[in-house]
Design a protein around this motif. Structure first.
Motif, short mmCIF file in Angstrom:
data_model
loop_
_atom_site.label_atom_id
_atom_site.label_comp_id
_atom_site.label_asym_id
_atom_site.label_seq_id
_atom_site.Cartn_x
_atom_site.Cartn_y
_atom_site.Cartn_z
N ARG A 119 4.61 12.96 -0.19
CA ARG A 119 3.28 13.56 -0.14
C ARG A 119 2.70 13.61 -1.53
N ARG A 120 1.44 13.16 -1.65
CA ARG A 120 0.75 13.25 -2.94
C ARG A 120 0.28 14.68 -3.16
N THR A 121 0.54 15.21 -4.36
CA THR A 121 0.07 16.54 -4.73
C THR A 121 -0.57 16.41 -6.11
N TRP A 167 4.36 2.24 2.07
CA TRP A 167 5.49 2.79 1.33
C TRP A 167 5.96 4.10 1.97
N ARG A 168 5.02 5.01 2.28
CA ARG A 168 5.39 6.27 2.91
C ARG A 168 6.05 6.04 4.27
N PHE A 169 5.51 5.10 5.04
CA PHE A 169 6.08 4.78 6.35
C PHE A 169 7.50 4.24 6.20
N ARG A 170 7.68 3.36 5.24
CA ARG A 170 8.99 2.76 4.99
C ARG A 170 10.00 3.83 4.55
N MET A 171 9.57 4.76 3.71
CA MET A 171 10.48 5.79 3.22
C MET A 171 10.86 6.80 4.30
N ARG A 172 9.97 7.00 5.28
CA ARG A 172 10.33 7.85 6.41
C ARG A 172 11.51 7.25 7.16
N GLY A 173 11.60 5.94 7.21
CA GLY A 173 12.74 5.28 7.83
C GLY A 173 14.04 5.55 7.10
N TYR A 174 13.96 5.81 5.81
CA TYR A 174 15.14 6.15 5.01
C TYR A 174 15.40 7.66 4.99
N GLY A 175 14.53 8.44 5.62
CA GLY A 175 14.73 9.88 5.70
C GLY A 175 14.02 10.67 4.63
N SER A 191 0.82 -1.21 0.00
CA SER A 191 0.00 0.00 0.00
C SER A 191 0.86 1.26 0.00
N ASP A 192 0.23 2.37 -0.38
CA ASP A 192 0.93 3.66 -0.34
C ASP A 192 1.29 4.05 1.09
N ALA A 193 0.42 3.75 2.03
CA ALA A 193 0.69 4.10 3.43
C ALA A 193 1.93 3.36 3.93
#
Length: 65
Positions: free
Chosen positions: A43-45, A31-39, A27-29
Protein backbone atom coordinates in the motif's frame (compact mmCIF):
# COMPACT_ATOMS: atom_id res chain seq x y z
CA UNK A 1 7.04 -14.53 4.70
CA UNK A 2 8.98 -15.93 1.81
CA UNK A 3 11.55 -13.95 -0.12
CA UNK A 4 13.95 -15.70 -2.47
CA UNK A 5 12.58 -19.14 -1.43
CA UNK A 6 13.31 -18.73 2.28
CA UNK A 7 11.17 -17.74 5.23
CA UNK A 8 12.18 -14.34 6.55
CA UNK A 9 10.95 -11.49 8.71
CA UNK A 10 13.97 -9.32 7.78
CA UNK A 11 12.60 -6.17 6.16
CA UNK A 12 15.82 -5.57 4.18
CA UNK A 13 15.55 -8.99 2.51
CA UNK A 14 11.85 -8.48 1.86
CA UNK A 15 12.50 -5.03 0.36
CA UNK A 16 15.23 -6.41 -1.92
CA UNK A 17 12.85 -9.15 -3.09
CA UNK A 18 9.99 -6.70 -3.69
CA UNK A 19 12.16 -4.29 -5.69
CA UNK A 20 13.60 -7.14 -7.76
CA UNK A 21 10.07 -8.27 -8.57
CA UNK A 22 9.04 -4.67 -9.37
CA UNK A 23 11.63 -4.61 -12.14
CA UNK A 24 9.82 -7.53 -13.83
CA UNK A 25 6.45 -5.79 -14.29
CA UNK A 26 5.13 -2.78 -16.17
CA UNK A 27 2.84 -1.15 -13.61
CA UNK A 28 2.34 -0.71 -9.87
CA UNK A 29 -1.03 -2.44 -10.09
CA UNK A 30 0.54 -5.52 -11.69
CA UNK A 31 3.30 -5.48 -9.05
CA UNK A 32 0.81 -5.31 -6.16
CA UNK A 33 -1.24 -8.13 -7.71
CA UNK A 34 1.86 -10.26 -8.17
CA UNK A 35 3.02 -9.65 -4.59
CA UNK A 36 -0.38 -10.70 -3.23
CA UNK A 37 0.38 -14.09 -4.78
CA UNK A 38 3.52 -14.24 -2.63
CA UNK A 39 1.55 -13.27 0.48
CA UNK A 40 2.36 -9.56 0.65
CA UNK A 41 -0.08 -6.67 0.61
CA UNK A 42 1.50 -3.42 -0.64
CA UNK A 43 0.00 0.00 0.00
CA UNK A 44 1.29 3.45 -0.91
CA UNK A 45 1.39 5.85 2.03
CA UNK A 46 2.95 9.26 2.63
CA UNK A 47 5.94 7.44 4.18
CA UNK A 48 6.49 5.13 1.21
CA UNK A 49 5.35 1.56 0.51
CA UNK A 50 3.76 -0.23 3.45
CA UNK A 51 4.29 -4.00 3.41
CA UNK A 52 1.85 -6.30 5.21
CA UNK A 53 1.69 -10.08 5.49
CA UNK A 54 -1.45 -11.78 4.23
CA UNK A 55 -3.94 -13.13 5.25
CA UNK A 56 -3.61 -11.43 8.66
CA UNK A 57 -2.63 -8.13 7.02
CA UNK A 58 0.04 -7.66 9.73
CA UNK A 59 2.27 -4.71 8.82
CA UNK A 60 5.92 -5.77 8.51
CA UNK A 61 7.33 -2.35 7.73
CA UNK A 62 7.56 0.54 5.31
CA UNK A 63 10.20 1.51 2.77
CA UNK A 64 10.69 4.46 0.45
CA UNK A 65 10.74 4.03 -3.28
Amino acid sequence: MFAENKLTENMEEIQAFLLKERDKVLSDAEWRFRMRGYGYNLRRTDGGIEVARLPQNKVLGTFEM
